[in-house]
Design an enzyme around this catalytic site. Structure first.
Site, PDB file in Angstrom:
ATOM      1  N   ASP A  48       0.820  -1.204   0.000  1.00 58.29           N
ATOM      2  CA  ASP A  48       0.000   0.000   0.000  1.00 58.29           C
ATOM      3  C   ASP A  48       0.860   1.263   0.000  1.00 58.29           C
ATOM      4  O   ASP A  48       2.028   1.252   0.407  1.00 58.29           O
ATOM      5  CB  ASP A  48      -0.901   0.037   1.235  1.00 58.29           C
ATOM      6  CG  ASP A  48      -2.013  -0.986   1.209  1.00 58.29           C
ATOM      7  OD1 ASP A  48      -2.033  -1.829   0.291  1.00 58.29           O
ATOM      8  OD2 ASP A  48      -2.856  -0.958   2.126  1.00 58.29           O
ATOM      9  N   ASP A  49       0.231   2.363  -0.414  1.00 57.42           N
ATOM     10  CA  ASP A  49       0.735   3.731  -0.207  1.00 57.42           C
ATOM     11  C   ASP A  49       1.836   4.166  -1.174  1.00 57.42           C
ATOM     12  O   ASP A  49       2.459   5.198  -0.958  1.00 57.42           O
ATOM     13  CB  ASP A  49       1.216   3.949   1.227  1.00 57.42           C
ATOM     14  CG  ASP A  49       0.110   3.818   2.249  1.00 57.42           C
ATOM     15  OD1 ASP A  49      -1.064   3.691   1.846  1.00 57.42           O
ATOM     16  OD2 ASP A  49       0.410   3.825   3.469  1.00 57.42           O
ATOM     17  N   HIS A  99      -6.138   3.025  -4.151  1.00 57.61           N
ATOM     18  CA  HIS A  99      -6.016   3.240  -2.699  1.00 57.61           C
ATOM     19  C   HIS A  99      -6.420   4.665  -2.328  1.00 57.61           C
ATOM     20  O   HIS A  99      -5.914   5.216  -1.344  1.00 57.61           O
ATOM     21  CB  HIS A  99      -4.587   2.946  -2.263  1.00 57.61           C
ATOM     22  CG  HIS A  99      -4.431   2.649  -0.794  1.00 57.61           C
ATOM     23  ND1 HIS A  99      -5.277   1.826  -0.097  1.00 57.61           N
ATOM     24  CD2 HIS A  99      -3.501   3.077   0.106  1.00 57.61           C
ATOM     25  CE1 HIS A  99      -4.881   1.747   1.161  1.00 57.61           C
ATOM     26  NE2 HIS A  99      -3.810   2.512   1.317  1.00 57.61           N
ATOM     27  N   HIS A 103      -5.782   9.249   0.699  1.00 52.38           N
ATOM     28  CA  HIS A 103      -5.720   8.341   1.841  1.00 52.38           C
ATOM     29  C   HIS A 103      -6.553   8.816   3.043  1.00 52.38           C
ATOM     30  O   HIS A 103      -6.090   8.821   4.173  1.00 52.38           O
ATOM     31  CB  HIS A 103      -4.259   8.152   2.273  1.00 52.38           C
ATOM     32  CG  HIS A 103      -3.988   6.856   2.977  1.00 52.38           C
ATOM     33  ND1 HIS A 103      -4.298   6.656   4.315  1.00 52.38           N
ATOM     34  CD2 HIS A 103      -3.454   5.692   2.551  1.00 52.38           C
ATOM     35  CE1 HIS A 103      -3.934   5.438   4.679  1.00 52.38           C
ATOM     36  NE2 HIS A 103      -3.417   4.817   3.614  1.00 52.38           N
ATOM     37  N   HIS A 199       3.776  -2.320   3.025  1.00 54.80           N
ATOM     38  CA  HIS A 199       3.780  -0.940   2.512  1.00 54.80           C
ATOM     39  C   HIS A 199       5.085  -0.650   1.788  1.00 54.80           C
ATOM     40  O   HIS A 199       6.166  -0.847   2.355  1.00 54.80           O
ATOM     41  CB  HIS A 199       3.603   0.060   3.656  1.00 54.80           C
ATOM     42  CG  HIS A 199       2.281  -0.047   4.350  1.00 54.80           C
ATOM     43  ND1 HIS A 199       2.015  -1.023   5.292  1.00 54.80           N
ATOM     44  CD2 HIS A 199       1.140   0.683   4.222  1.00 54.80           C
ATOM     45  CE1 HIS A 199       0.768  -0.887   5.723  1.00 54.80           C
ATOM     46  NE2 HIS A 199       0.212   0.134   5.092  1.00 54.80           N
TER      47      HIS A 199
END
Length: 237
Positions: A48-49, A99, A103, A199
């Protein structure tokens, strides 16, 4: 005095169920999400991210070394800045998911803002990569019924996880590896596949220091490439 006590207990229980439904990654109370299937030898590596110039390129090198396909849930605002890196991830054959744009916690955003976050990110990813985006992970894993309804209206399938390396906190690669392998072992005992949350970036901005995650990934693959099958969540749809 009994009724207030009962009412208070019921209210507390209701709050507890709501928190569980919104925040527990494996909960299906607010709607169906992909977690994993009863295939204990399968493992999905999900990141993620990103994309993050400080770690994503090195992670791609590790995955290429072991010929493993992973999943990257990308933040739309980062993709705008790191379009070339996002294209490199896609060119390597990895699955890319939405995503959100910035965020946010989708349990508290309005339906209109949730739709904007997902729609704009889809547009950015599809224009950048030239491919349709079919999967979505809510930031922090948090959702409400409207979150999942809007995602599905946009053709997005929500994906959660059942193993968290907790790499958002500082930890050595060995410690991250221990958490991943312990989670995989527990899922195998339950006759379940493992969907690992990792991540390659950080939601606060580009440049997150995620090399421990990259190194832990390399250790995991080195130790397990022969006894586990690494997949992407699309296989569980």
């Amino acid at each position: 005095m009994l009724f207030p006590v009962i009412a208070g207990t019921a209210a507390a229980a209701g709050i507890g169920v709501s928190v569980y439904a919104a925040y527990w990654p494996e909960s299906q109370i607010y709607g169906a999400t992909i977690v994993a299937r009863p295939h204990p030898g399968q493992v999905a590596l999900t990141y993620d991210d990103g994309p993050n110039p400080d770690a994503t390129p090195q992670l791609l090198d590790v995955l290429a070394r072991y010929q493993v396909r992973a999943t990257f849930f990308m933040v739309g605002s980062f993709v705008k800045v790191q379009a070339q890196l996002a294209r490199r991830v896609a060119a390597a054959g990895h699955l890319i998911g939405n995503h959100t744009l910035t965020h946010p916690n989708l349990a508290i955003t309005s339906s209109g803002e949730t739709r904007r976050q997902l729609t704009e990110t889809n547009d950015i990813l599809e224009q950048t990569l030239g491919q349709k985006i079919r999967f979505f992970r809510p930031p922090f894993g948090v959702r409400r019924p409207a979150t999942l309804r809007i995602a599905r209206e946009l053709g997005l399938t929500p994906v959660q996880w059942n193993v968290a390396a907790q790499d958002w906190n500082p930890a050595t690669p060995q410690r991250l590896l221990e958490r991943m392998e312990r989670g995989i072992a527990k899922n195998r005992q339950k006759n379940r596949a493992s969907n690992l949350l990792l991540h390659d970036g950080g939601h606060l901005g580009l440049g997150a220091k995620r090399m421990p995650t990259v190194e832990a990934t390399a250790l995991l693959l080195e130790r397990n490439i022969r006894n586990l099958t690494f997949v992407t969540p699309e296989i569980w749809v």
